[in-house]
Design a protein around this motif. Structure first.
Motif, PDB file in Angstrom:
ATOM      1  N   ARG A 182       0.841  -1.185   0.000  1.00  0.00           N
ATOM      2  CA  ARG A 182       0.000   0.000   0.000  1.00  0.00           C
ATOM      3  C   ARG A 182       0.884   1.246   0.000  1.00  0.00           C
ATOM      4  NH1 ARG A 182      -5.298  -1.582   1.474  1.00  0.00           N
ATOM      5  NH2 ARG A 182      -5.864   0.505   0.684  1.00  0.00           N
ATOM      6  N   SER A 183       0.445   2.260  -0.752  1.00  0.00           N
ATOM      7  CA  SER A 183       1.226   3.494  -0.841  1.00  0.00           C
ATOM      8  C   SER A 183       0.350   4.750  -0.746  1.00  0.00           C
ATOM      9  CB  SER A 183       2.017   3.522  -2.155  1.00  0.00           C
ATOM     10  OG  SER A 183       1.147   3.426  -3.278  1.00  0.00           O
ATOM     11  N   GLU A 184      -0.948   4.595  -0.393  1.00  0.00           N
ATOM     12  CA  GLU A 184      -1.823   5.756  -0.296  1.00  0.00           C
ATOM     13  C   GLU A 184      -1.448   6.584   0.935  1.00  0.00           C
ATOM     14  OE1 GLU A 184      -4.615   2.203  -1.056  1.00  0.00           O
ATOM     15  OE2 GLU A 184      -2.530   2.509  -0.432  1.00  0.00           O
ATOM     16  N   PRO A 185      -1.274   7.876   0.789  1.00  0.00           N
ATOM     17  CA  PRO A 185      -0.883   8.719   1.931  1.00  0.00           C
ATOM     18  C   PRO A 185      -1.818   8.591   3.125  1.00  0.00           C
ATOM     19  CG  PRO A 185      -0.636   9.937  -0.121  1.00  0.00           C
ATOM     20  CD  PRO A 185      -1.316   8.652  -0.469  1.00  0.00           C
ATOM     21  N   SER A 186      -3.135   8.536   2.881  1.00  0.00           N
ATOM     22  CA  SER A 186      -4.078   8.455   3.999  1.00  0.00           C
ATOM     23  C   SER A 186      -3.894   7.163   4.793  1.00  0.00           C
ATOM     24  CB  SER A 186      -5.516   8.550   3.473  1.00  0.00           C
ATOM     25  OG  SER A 186      -5.786   7.505   2.542  1.00  0.00           O
ATOM     26  N   SER A 188       1.812  11.134  -2.695  1.00  0.00           N
ATOM     27  CA  SER A 188       1.239   9.964  -3.353  1.00  0.00           C
ATOM     28  C   SER A 188       2.249   9.356  -4.316  1.00  0.00           C
ATOM     29  CB  SER A 188      -0.028  10.342  -4.124  1.00  0.00           C
ATOM     30  OG  SER A 188      -0.511   9.230  -4.851  1.00  0.00           O
ATOM     31  N   GLY A 193       1.629   7.383  -6.776  1.00  0.00           N
ATOM     32  CA  GLY A 193       0.548   6.831  -7.592  1.00  0.00           C
ATOM     33  C   GLY A 193       0.994   5.849  -8.642  1.00  0.00           C
TER      34      GLY A 193
END
Length: 451
Positions: free
Chosen positions: A141-145, A181, A183
């Protein structure tokens, strides 16, 4: 991290193969990013990063099993030493001491699944293995949130264990600035992982064959033994991963045509040695896994054991020749097929040859025979040292057991699979083992019925 991710379908062995490949892909991306010279990493239950350049470049926090301290005491080594924490960064006499990370202790209720979180200026990613046996999956996972939530949990735990370190992590993250992000990471990560897996050596996956109740190992090791086996699995992984990377680099050099012949010869020797050690530690890993979490019966198939031995004989001859050990094999003609798993039996046979020869001094001999024995075929391995050859005797090597999986030669200090671990691995492949003081190692394989 698992929220929204489809349920996994992998067993533990295949999931760990995904983990090793993911670590290689991530480290290659980090090594190729010269603009991210600062960052932090957080891992459990062992340091997942192993590239020296990255360990020097980034600050780390590792939650590790308490049992790891016992291993340090036994070996007098520094697998996860506390002295690395305060070592001077510029120690010229010991450059590896600049690898600084903080060690924290895992609690009994903590998961033993591997986890890695890396935060740099240009790349932020979390990796983990998750799921029950048969439902294992690799999470990336790499989503900032999401990473913000993970970091919040890590800081909360760090405050409980060591408030000063929690403040140090918070300051390090603040210096890096807000999360960004990544992305495009997933677009490149999964194809690169697939390519990496295709180039990695096959893993040795051994499953328990039909066993009588009195022979079956306990369904779960407990307490201290379970921690020891988990630690042994982790160490085997930590050894195999860099060796696989070295071998990949070596094979890329072997494809060149502008290297001197002597250099090519040396590279081939390194490649061979890496492969042997990868297979050796693969067997150690699977022996620990089989001891800790025995699996159910697996089907066995018709296997031409005689043909397999003849195919492998030249490889073993060259392998033992490098150690100054002679090899002789006698296989009777017209041997019927046996019941086993050919894809898994081949590396196990290599493990047997290694086990019976690793402690032998130069000038020794290893004798292998295959002959009928009623409803079975008898495979026998006998080792002789120069003194035994001269005296025409066959004496056992002095062995001392180190836990349920390993033993060591008290004369040479060589580690190898214990007799119990060897027996269980071979039983998972249809074999039955006997080991006598005067006749070496003997394995009986059931003859397959005629079609």
């Amino acid at each position: 991290m698992a929220e929204g991710v489809p349920e996994g379908k992998a067993d533990d062995a295949h999931a760990r193969r995904l983990w090793w490949g993911a670590l290689e892909v991530l480290q290659q991306r980090l090594l190729g990013d010269n603009s991210s010279l600062e960052g932090v990493w957080i891992a459990a239950p062992l340091p997942a990063l192993y590239a020296p350049e990255l360990l020097q470049r980034y600050r780390g926090w590792v939650w590790a099993p308490e049992a790891l301290t016992l291993l340090n005491d036994l070996q007098g080594s520094t697998l996860l030493p506390s002295d690395l924490i305060s070592a001077p960064t510029g120690a010229a006499e010991e450059p590896l001491l600049s690898h600084r990370f903080q060690r924290m202790t895992l609690r009994a209720e903590d998961s033993q699944d591997p986890f890695l979180l890396v935060i740099t200026n240009n790349l932020q990613v979390a990796l983990a293995l998750q799921g029950h046996e048969g439902q294992r999956r690799l999470l990336m996972r790499s989503e900032p949130s999401l990473l913000t939530g993970v970091l919040r949990l890590v800081e909360q735990r760090l405050k409980e264990d060591d408030p000063a370190q929690a403040e140090g992590l918070h300051q390090a993250l603040s210096d890096l600035g807000p999360l960004q992000s990544s992305g495009d990471l997933a677009l490149h990560f999964w194809p690169e992982l697939a390519q990496r897996l295709a180039s990695m050596a096959p893993t040795v996956t051994l499953r328990t064959a039909n066993e009588s109740p009195q022979d079956a190992p306990p369904s779960h090791a407990s307490g201290e033994i379970d921690a020891e086996l988990s630690l042994l699995e982790a160490i085997a992984h930590e050894v195999r991963t860099p060796l696989a990377t070295i071998r990949t680099l070596i094979r890329s050099l072997l494809r060149r045509r502008d290297l001197p012949e002597k250099a090519m010869e040396r590279l081939q020797q390194i490649d061979t040695e890496c492969s042997e050690q990868i297979d050796r530690f693969g067997l150690i890993f699977q022996a620990a896994e089989l001891q800790r979490q025995p699996e159910g019966p697996s089907p066995l198939a018709r296997t031409d054991l005689g043909a397999m031995l003849r195919l492998l004989s030249p490889i073993w001859t060259q392998q033992l020749k490098r150690r100054g050990v002679g090899f002789a094999m006698t296989v009777a003609d017209g041997m019927p097929p046996v019941l086993s798993d050919p894809s898994r039996l081949e590396p196990m046979l290599g493990g047997l040859v290694d086990r019976c020869s690793r402690s032998l001094p130069p000038g020794s001999k290893l004798l292998l025979t295959l002959e009928p024995a009623g409803a079975r075929l008898k495979l026998q391995l006998i080792s002789r040292t120069p003194e035994q050859i001269a005296a025409q005797t066959i004496d056992p090597m002095p062995q001392e057991r180190l836990g349920p999986v390993l033993s060591w030669n008290t004369d040479t200090g060589s580690l190898q699979l214990s007799q119990t671990a060897t027996r269980r691995l071979l039983e998972s492949l249809g074999g039955r083992v006997t080991q006598r003081r005067d006749r070496g190692l003997t394995v009986f394989f059931p003859i397959a019925e005629q079609c």
